[in-house]
Design an enzyme around this catalytic site. Structure first.
Site, short mmCIF file in Angstrom:
data_model
loop_
_atom_site.label_atom_id
_atom_site.label_comp_id
_atom_site.label_asym_id
_atom_site.label_seq_id
_atom_site.Cartn_x
_atom_site.Cartn_y
_atom_site.Cartn_z
N ARG A 170 0.73 -1.17 0.06
CA ARG A 170 -0.09 0.01 0.03
C ARG A 170 0.92 1.23 -0.23
O ARG A 170 0.25 2.47 0.71
CB ARG A 170 -0.84 0.08 1.30
CG ARG A 170 -1.96 -1.24 1.26
CD ARG A 170 -3.01 -1.32 0.28
NE ARG A 170 -2.51 -1.84 -0.79
CZ ARG A 170 -2.49 -3.48 -0.88
NH1 ARG A 170 -2.93 -3.94 -0.09
NH2 ARG A 170 -1.70 -3.88 -2.04
N CYS A 218 -10.75 -1.77 3.26
CA CYS A 218 -9.96 -1.86 4.59
C CYS A 218 -9.68 -0.65 5.41
O CYS A 218 -9.17 0.35 4.80
CB CYS A 218 -8.55 -2.57 4.49
SG CYS A 218 -9.26 -4.46 4.08
N GLU A 288 -4.99 2.89 6.65
CA GLU A 288 -4.89 2.67 5.37
C GLU A 288 -5.77 3.73 4.46
O GLU A 288 -5.50 4.27 3.46
CB GLU A 288 -5.41 1.22 4.90
CG GLU A 288 -5.21 1.14 3.46
CD GLU A 288 -5.58 -0.40 3.10
OE1 GLU A 288 -5.00 -1.27 3.68
OE2 GLU A 288 -6.15 -0.73 1.83
#
Ligand SMILES: Cc1cc2nc3c(=O)[nH]c(=O)nc-3n(C[C@H](O)[C@H](O)[C@H](O)COP(=O)(O)OP(=O)(O)OC[C@H]3O[C@@H](n4cnc5c(N)ncnc54)[C@H](O)[C@@H]3O)c2cc1C
Length: 292
Positions: A170, A218, A288
């Site tokens: 990420r 998420c 995130e």
């Protein structure tokens, strides 16, 4: 609107951002700007810089939580053909930053081009996906990138090539404010085989995640070697609510919101999750999603 005089066709003021995010929450953008060409984008960024207006780049809002107070500066949403064109090349695909990921995956299936099917079920734009190296257990967008066209907030445009790019979990080393587009290296393959893979990923997601609007995927990154969802579950937080926001029963790293929810409910729930998981497991969960 003297600040953006002459740009009235692409600049609006006090535009609600909630409908432009998957969470459907948050207040308005002071300036909502949709440049259709690189020249317009350069003009807009120059004016923002000269007048001290902070700039935020919006893709499809699938990884964002906008505060109830909204965004004081400019929210820039790349729009128009120049940023959303996607065409196959000899080695793969060239796609503008505003191209829709889902549509691109399906086009690749039809054309028998393999490489991006790992993004099945991930909503968003090419720009947003590159900005955080979207992906998951099946692969990530960074692994098939050949080059990325970017623009700094000074208006300077350039291309970054594979050898100079790094993609991690990420994360990427692309630090320019604007991603304009990218080239992906794809491999010819049987459309039926790619479709089979797409269906498998889709079934996996459908069975394990709450898909659809009212969430932002998420909420937390997985700490190294651990699953954020499992940590939240172990802390007994599945089903925990604050106002109209609830920790999903299906996947504890998702927060679901109903029509009564506010961004503040989600932020309070995020804090409760962080504190409870820390007390239980001594792990601090990193976000995130991005909060504006
Ligand atoms: C149901 C659901 C499932 C999801 N599953 C996954 C998953 O499996 N894996 C995964 O990685 N993500 C997942 N996500 C999160 C999301 O889909 C991805 O992060 C996606 O890449 C976000 O793209 P976006 O265009 O919506 O970006 P936005 O949410 O609009 O923006 C996200 C960030 O990217 C930046 N950005 C956007 N466009 C540009 C640009 N052109 N130039 C520079 N910066 C830009 C923004 O400034 C912001 O910092 C999921 C989300 C949902 C709602």
């Amino acid at each position: 609107m003297t600040l953006f005089a002459g740009l009235e066709t692409i600049v609006e003021t006090d535009v609600p951002l909630a409908p432009r995010t998957w969470m459907k929450l948050g207040g308005p953008a002071r300036y909502f700007i949709q440049p259709e060409t690189v020249a317009q984008l350069q003009d807009v960024t120059r004016r923002c810089r000269e007048n001290g207006v902070p700039m935020h780049v919006l893709g499809r809002g699938a990884n964002l939580l906008v505060d109830d107070a909204g965004v004081k500066g400019a929210v820039i949403h790349l729009a128009g053909e120049a940023f959303s064109r996607a065409e196959f090349t000899e080695t793969g695909l060239r796609a503008g930053a505003a191209s829709d990921l889902g549509k691109i995956v399906l086009r690749c299936v039809r054309e028998g081009q393999s490489g991006l099917e790992c993004l099945t079920g991930i909503p968003g734009s090419v720009g947003g996906a590159l900005a955080m190296n979207a992906g998951g257990a099946f692969g990530d967008i960074g692994s098939v990138v050949d080059s990325v066209d970017v623009m700094a907030d000074t208006g300077e445009t350039f291309t970054r090539f594979r050898a100079d790019l790094a993609f991690g979990y990420r994360s990427t080393n692309i630090s320019s404010k604007f991603i304009l587009g990218a080239e992906f290296r794809l491999a010819e393959d049987d459309p039926h085989r790619i479709l089979k893979q797409v269906k498998q990923i889709w079934m996996y997601k459908k069975n394990t995640q709450p898909l659809g609007a009212g969430n932002a995927g998420c909420i937390f990154k997985n700490p190294r070697g651990l699953s954020a969802g499992a940590l939240i579950d172990r802390a007994g937080l599945k089903g925990r609510t604050v106002g109209g926001a609830m920790v999903s029963e299906k996947h504890a790293n998702f927060i679901l919101v109903d029509s009564s929810a506010t961004a503040s409910d989600v932020l309070k729930l995020i804090n409760i999750i962080r504190e409870t998981v820390y007390k239980k497991s001594e792990v601090y969960l990193e976000l995130e999603i991005e909060v504006w």
